[in-house]
Design a protein around this motif. Structure first.
Motif, PDB file in Angstrom:
ATOM      1  N   SER A 155       0.814  -1.221   0.000  1.00  0.00           N
ATOM      2  CA  SER A 155       0.000   0.000   0.000  1.00  0.00           C
ATOM      3  C   SER A 155       0.844   1.267   0.000  1.00  0.00           C
ATOM      4  O   SER A 155       0.386   2.325  -0.434  1.00  0.00           O
ATOM      5  CB  SER A 155      -0.939   0.006   1.213  1.00  0.00           C
ATOM      6  OG  SER A 155      -0.190   0.008   2.422  1.00  0.00           O
ATOM      7  N   LYS A 156       2.084   1.161   0.463  1.00  0.00           N
ATOM      8  CA  LYS A 156       2.929   2.359   0.569  1.00  0.00           C
ATOM      9  C   LYS A 156       3.881   2.534  -0.612  1.00  0.00           C
ATOM     10  O   LYS A 156       4.687   3.462  -0.622  1.00  0.00           O
ATOM     11  CB  LYS A 156       3.732   2.295   1.870  1.00  0.00           C
ATOM     12  CG  LYS A 156       2.861   2.376   3.123  1.00  0.00           C
ATOM     13  CD  LYS A 156       3.699   2.273   4.386  1.00  0.00           C
ATOM     14  CE  LYS A 156       2.813   2.344   5.630  1.00  0.00           C
ATOM     15  NZ  LYS A 156       3.604   2.214   6.886  1.00  0.00           N
ATOM     16  N   GLN A 157       3.785   1.661  -1.580  1.00  0.00           N
ATOM     17  CA  GLN A 157       4.687   1.763  -2.723  1.00  0.00           C
ATOM     18  C   GLN A 157       4.301   2.944  -3.614  1.00  0.00           C
ATOM     19  O   GLN A 157       3.200   2.997  -4.145  1.00  0.00           O
ATOM     20  CB  GLN A 157       4.658   0.464  -3.546  1.00  0.00           C
ATOM     21  CG  GLN A 157       5.286  -0.716  -2.829  1.00  0.00           C
ATOM     22  CD  GLN A 157       5.521  -1.872  -3.764  1.00  0.00           C
ATOM     23  OE1 GLN A 157       6.165  -1.729  -4.796  1.00  0.00           O
ATOM     24  NE2 GLN A 157       4.993  -3.029  -3.407  1.00  0.00           N
ATOM     25  N   LYS A 158       5.239   3.869  -3.791  1.00  0.00           N
ATOM     26  CA  LYS A 158       5.059   5.009  -4.692  1.00  0.00           C
ATOM     27  C   LYS A 158       6.398   5.321  -5.356  1.00  0.00           C
ATOM     28  O   LYS A 158       7.451   5.177  -4.740  1.00  0.00           O
ATOM     29  CB  LYS A 158       4.546   6.241  -3.937  1.00  0.00           C
ATOM     30  CG  LYS A 158       3.118   6.097  -3.423  1.00  0.00           C
ATOM     31  CD  LYS A 158       2.602   7.400  -2.832  1.00  0.00           C
ATOM     32  CE  LYS A 158       1.159   7.252  -2.381  1.00  0.00           C
ATOM     33  NZ  LYS A 158       0.615   8.520  -1.833  1.00  0.00           N
ATOM     34  N   PHE A 159       6.319   5.736  -6.618  1.00  0.00           N
ATOM     35  CA  PHE A 159       7.546   5.942  -7.384  1.00  0.00           C
ATOM     36  C   PHE A 159       7.442   7.235  -8.186  1.00  0.00           C
ATOM     37  O   PHE A 159       6.375   7.600  -8.670  1.00  0.00           O
ATOM     38  CB  PHE A 159       7.785   4.772  -8.353  1.00  0.00           C
ATOM     39  CG  PHE A 159       7.720   3.418  -7.702  1.00  0.00           C
ATOM     40  CD1 PHE A 159       8.851   2.853  -7.138  1.00  0.00           C
ATOM     41  CD2 PHE A 159       6.526   2.710  -7.657  1.00  0.00           C
ATOM     42  CE1 PHE A 159       8.803   1.610  -6.548  1.00  0.00           C
ATOM     43  CE2 PHE A 159       6.463   1.470  -7.059  1.00  0.00           C
ATOM     44  CZ  PHE A 159       7.613   0.918  -6.501  1.00  0.00           C
ATOM     45  N   PRO A 160       8.590   7.912  -8.379  1.00  0.00           N
ATOM     46  CA  PRO A 160       8.588   9.066  -9.291  1.00  0.00           C
ATOM     47  C   PRO A 160       8.662   8.580 -10.731  1.00  0.00           C
ATOM     48  O   PRO A 160       9.228   7.527 -11.018  1.00  0.00           O
ATOM     49  CB  PRO A 160       9.867   9.810  -8.903  1.00  0.00           C
ATOM     50  CG  PRO A 160      10.785   8.720  -8.406  1.00  0.00           C
ATOM     51  CD  PRO A 160       9.890   7.710  -7.719  1.00  0.00           C
ATOM     52  N   CYS A 161       8.058   9.320 -11.635  1.00  0.00           N
ATOM     53  CA  CYS A 161       8.190   9.002 -13.058  1.00  0.00           C
ATOM     54  C   CYS A 161       9.593   9.406 -13.485  1.00  0.00           C
ATOM     55  O   CYS A 161       9.978  10.568 -13.369  1.00  0.00           O
ATOM     56  CB  CYS A 161       7.146   9.742 -13.885  1.00  0.00           C
ATOM     57  SG  CYS A 161       7.351   9.527 -15.673  1.00  0.00           S
ATOM     58  N   VAL A 162      10.377   8.459 -13.973  1.00  0.00           N
ATOM     59  CA  VAL A 162      11.767   8.729 -14.296  1.00  0.00           C
ATOM     60  C   VAL A 162      11.916   9.608 -15.539  1.00  0.00           C
ATOM     61  O   VAL A 162      12.968  10.194 -15.773  1.00  0.00           O
ATOM     62  CB  VAL A 162      12.537   7.397 -14.487  1.00  0.00           C
ATOM     63  CG1 VAL A 162      12.161   6.756 -15.791  1.00  0.00           C
ATOM     64  CG2 VAL A 162      14.031   7.602 -14.370  1.00  0.00           C
ATOM     65  N   VAL A 163      10.860   9.751 -16.325  1.00  0.00           N
ATOM     66  CA  VAL A 163      10.930  10.576 -17.531  1.00  0.00           C
ATOM     67  C   VAL A 163      10.747  12.050 -17.201  1.00  0.00           C
ATOM     68  O   VAL A 163      11.564  12.897 -17.564  1.00  0.00           O
ATOM     69  CB  VAL A 163       9.876  10.132 -18.570  1.00  0.00           C
ATOM     70  CG1 VAL A 163       9.861  11.086 -19.756  1.00  0.00           C
ATOM     71  CG2 VAL A 163      10.168   8.721 -19.029  1.00  0.00           C
ATOM     72  N   CYS A 164       9.649  12.367 -16.480  1.00  0.00           N
ATOM     73  CA  CYS A 164       9.352  13.777 -16.213  1.00  0.00           C
ATOM     74  C   CYS A 164       9.618  14.189 -14.772  1.00  0.00           C
ATOM     75  O   CYS A 164       9.767  15.384 -14.485  1.00  0.00           O
ATOM     76  CB  CYS A 164       7.904  14.084 -16.576  1.00  0.00           C
ATOM     77  SG  CYS A 164       6.697  13.260 -15.501  1.00  0.00           S
ATOM     78  N   ALA A 165       9.651  13.209 -13.860  1.00  0.00           N
ATOM     79  CA  ALA A 165       9.896  13.470 -12.434  1.00  0.00           C
ATOM     80  C   ALA A 165       8.891  14.450 -11.837  1.00  0.00           C
ATOM     81  O   ALA A 165       9.117  15.025 -10.767  1.00  0.00           O
ATOM     82  CB  ALA A 165      11.309  13.977 -12.211  1.00  0.00           C
ATOM     83  N   ALA A 166       7.781  14.641 -12.526  1.00  0.00           N
ATOM     84  CA  ALA A 166       6.781  15.596 -12.050  1.00  0.00           C
ATOM     85  C   ALA A 166       5.960  14.975 -10.926  1.00  0.00           C
ATOM     86  O   ALA A 166       5.612  13.799 -10.978  1.00  0.00           O
ATOM     87  CB  ALA A 166       5.875  16.008 -13.195  1.00  0.00           C
ATOM     88  N   PRO A 167       5.657  15.751  -9.895  1.00  0.00           N
ATOM     89  CA  PRO A 167       4.789  15.234  -8.839  1.00  0.00           C
ATOM     90  C   PRO A 167       3.360  15.119  -9.354  1.00  0.00           C
ATOM     91  O   PRO A 167       3.012  15.743 -10.368  1.00  0.00           O
ATOM     92  CB  PRO A 167       4.918  16.306  -7.751  1.00  0.00           C
ATOM     93  CG  PRO A 167       5.283  17.559  -8.494  1.00  0.00           C
ATOM     94  CD  PRO A 167       6.106  17.117  -9.663  1.00  0.00           C
ATOM     95  N   PRO A 168       2.520  14.341  -8.678  1.00  0.00           N
ATOM     96  CA  PRO A 168       2.822  13.564  -7.479  1.00  0.00           C
ATOM     97  C   PRO A 168       3.488  12.242  -7.829  1.00  0.00           C
ATOM     98  O   PRO A 168       3.575  11.864  -9.004  1.00  0.00           O
ATOM     99  CB  PRO A 168       1.419  13.338  -6.892  1.00  0.00           C
ATOM    100  CG  PRO A 168       0.541  13.268  -8.099  1.00  0.00           C
ATOM    101  CD  PRO A 168       1.109  14.264  -9.068  1.00  0.00           C
ATOM    102  N   LEU A 169       3.927  11.522  -6.792  1.00  0.00           N
ATOM    103  CA  LEU A 169       4.516  10.206  -6.993  1.00  0.00           C
ATOM    104  C   LEU A 169       3.464   9.238  -7.546  1.00  0.00           C
ATOM    105  O   LEU A 169       2.271   9.371  -7.258  1.00  0.00           O
ATOM    106  CB  LEU A 169       5.076   9.670  -5.673  1.00  0.00           C
ATOM    107  CG  LEU A 169       6.245  10.462  -5.056  1.00  0.00           C
ATOM    108  CD1 LEU A 169       6.622   9.855  -3.712  1.00  0.00           C
ATOM    109  CD2 LEU A 169       7.434  10.484  -5.994  1.00  0.00           C
ATOM    110  N   ILE A 170       3.933   8.287  -8.325  1.00  0.00           N
ATOM    111  CA  ILE A 170       3.020   7.316  -8.942  1.00  0.00           C
ATOM    112  C   ILE A 170       2.738   6.179  -7.971  1.00  0.00           C
ATOM    113  O   ILE A 170       3.664   5.549  -7.455  1.00  0.00           O
ATOM    114  CB  ILE A 170       3.621   6.744 -10.237  1.00  0.00           C
ATOM    115  CG1 ILE A 170       3.818   7.847 -11.273  1.00  0.00           C
ATOM    116  CG2 ILE A 170       2.736   5.639 -10.805  1.00  0.00           C
ATOM    117  CD1 ILE A 170       4.548   7.377 -12.510  1.00  0.00           C
ATOM    118  N   SER A 171       1.468   5.935  -7.734  1.00  0.00           N
ATOM    119  CA  SER A 171       1.058   4.757  -6.966  1.00  0.00           C
ATOM    120  C   SER A 171       0.629   3.700  -7.971  1.00  0.00           C
ATOM    121  O   SER A 171      -0.411   3.846  -8.623  1.00  0.00           O
ATOM    122  CB  SER A 171      -0.109   5.095  -6.035  1.00  0.00           C
ATOM    123  OG  SER A 171      -0.568   3.925  -5.379  1.00  0.00           O
ATOM    124  N   PRO A 172       1.413   2.637  -8.146  1.00  0.00           N
ATOM    125  CA  PRO A 172       1.131   1.683  -9.224  1.00  0.00           C
ATOM    126  C   PRO A 172      -0.210   0.980  -9.105  1.00  0.00           C
ATOM    127  O   PRO A 172      -0.758   0.529 -10.107  1.00  0.00           O
ATOM    128  CB  PRO A 172       2.290   0.689  -9.113  1.00  0.00           C
ATOM    129  CG  PRO A 172       2.795   0.826  -7.719  1.00  0.00           C
ATOM    130  CD  PRO A 172       2.582   2.262  -7.351  1.00  0.00           C
TER     131      PRO A 172
END
Length: 300
Positions: free
Chosen positions: A244-261
């Protein structure tokens, strides 16, 4: 296809013999088995087999996904396509097989009604049609074995058949869950990835279907099964601290918010090699995975 001798030490139970219908006790009798298909014969019955092995016919196997074109009897030299018996248009004992468009004698074509896989794939047509024995054997043998990429064969099917459209979405979620469940101790201990063990290809890929899957989809069996599995996966993610706590930045744009898959599944894409996630619009601009440099990024 050739027949091979077996020495009678392969099992204790009797098996039905394909030609005479008798039993073969393989501890005390020599059995002969086709090297291509499951047919088993007594030694005395081998010379009585006049039909070719259905699974050795590569042209017939290719027709599993292609609607057969019309053929003329002259292409078969006016002989049954299976046993080679002489036949003609004037005879009432000549039957055409809808699976391959070929002509057969009445011994090789019993007018048995059967669904035709290619018509299901391309037209979502499950109406039984008269097929030759040879064709029925091929379809039945590959029924739950052959994996077919339906999105490649007929991508429009998912837009025109609602059950297939929902299945595609659910299976995309399953592949996304799989990439993270393999790293989750609780998911491994609960054997979550074995919930679809009777359809293991659903765990391995989101695009492949067997004919059994398509029939089950039409009969209303498959969708509730897959819904139940995805619901169980959703519940695990909500309850599991790791997932539930897994979140990642988009490595292409790094724009917030973090991605929750798990929550943003419809707005993200995933690399098929390393399972890295990125925004779907960033995916559309990339020809290589920014995580692992794979030459192809494949959407779920």
């Amino acid at each position: 296809s050739s027949l091979e001798a077996r020495d009678g030490h392969l099992g204790e139970t009797a098996e039905e013999e394909a030609r005479c219908g008798g039993s073969i006790y393989r501890r005390i009798k020599t059995a002969f088995k086709c090297t291509t298909c499951p047919i088993i014969l007594h030694k005395a019955c081998i010379n009585d087999v006049t039909r070719r092995c259905a699974l050795a016919n590569q042209e017939a196997l290719r027709l599993l996904t292609s609607i057969a074109p019309a053929h003329g009897l002259h292409e078969q030299n006016y002989c049954c396509y299976d046993c080679g018996t002489e036949i003609s248009y004037s005879s009432t004992k000549v039957h055409m097989c809808d699976y391959n468009g070929r002509f057969y004698c009445q011994d090789c074509h019993k007018k048995n009604p059967h669904i035709v896989p290619a018509r299901v794939i391309h037209n979502w047509d499950f109406r039984p049609r008269p097929l030759a024995i040879q064709s029925v054997e091929i379809i039945d043998h590959l029924y739950d074995r052959e994996k077919l990429n339906i999105e490649q064969l007929n991508p429009q099917l998912f837009d025109s058949v609602s059950v297939m459209n929902e299945l595609r979405e659910l299976r995309e979620r399953i592949i996304l869950y799989r990439a993270h469940f393999v790293k989750c101790v609780r998911a491994r201990n609960d054997n979550l990835l074995l919930r679809l063990k009777s359809r293991q290809h659903f765990i391995d890929c989101s695009k492949m279907y067997t004919m059994k899957d398509l029939v089950d989809a039409r009969e209303g069996v498959l969708l509730p099964e897959v819904r139940g599995v995805v619901q169980e996966y959703d519940e695990h993610v909500q309850e599991c601290d790791t997932c539930s706590k897994q979140k990642f930045p988009c490595v292409v744009c790094a724009a917030p918010p973090l991605i929750s898959p798990f929550k943003d599944v419809y707005s993200i894409a995933q690399c098929s090699q390393c399972h890295g996630v990125l925004h779907r619009h960033c995916f559309n601009m990339s020809d290589k995975c920014p995580y692992c440099s794979a030459s192809l990024i494949i959407e779920l």
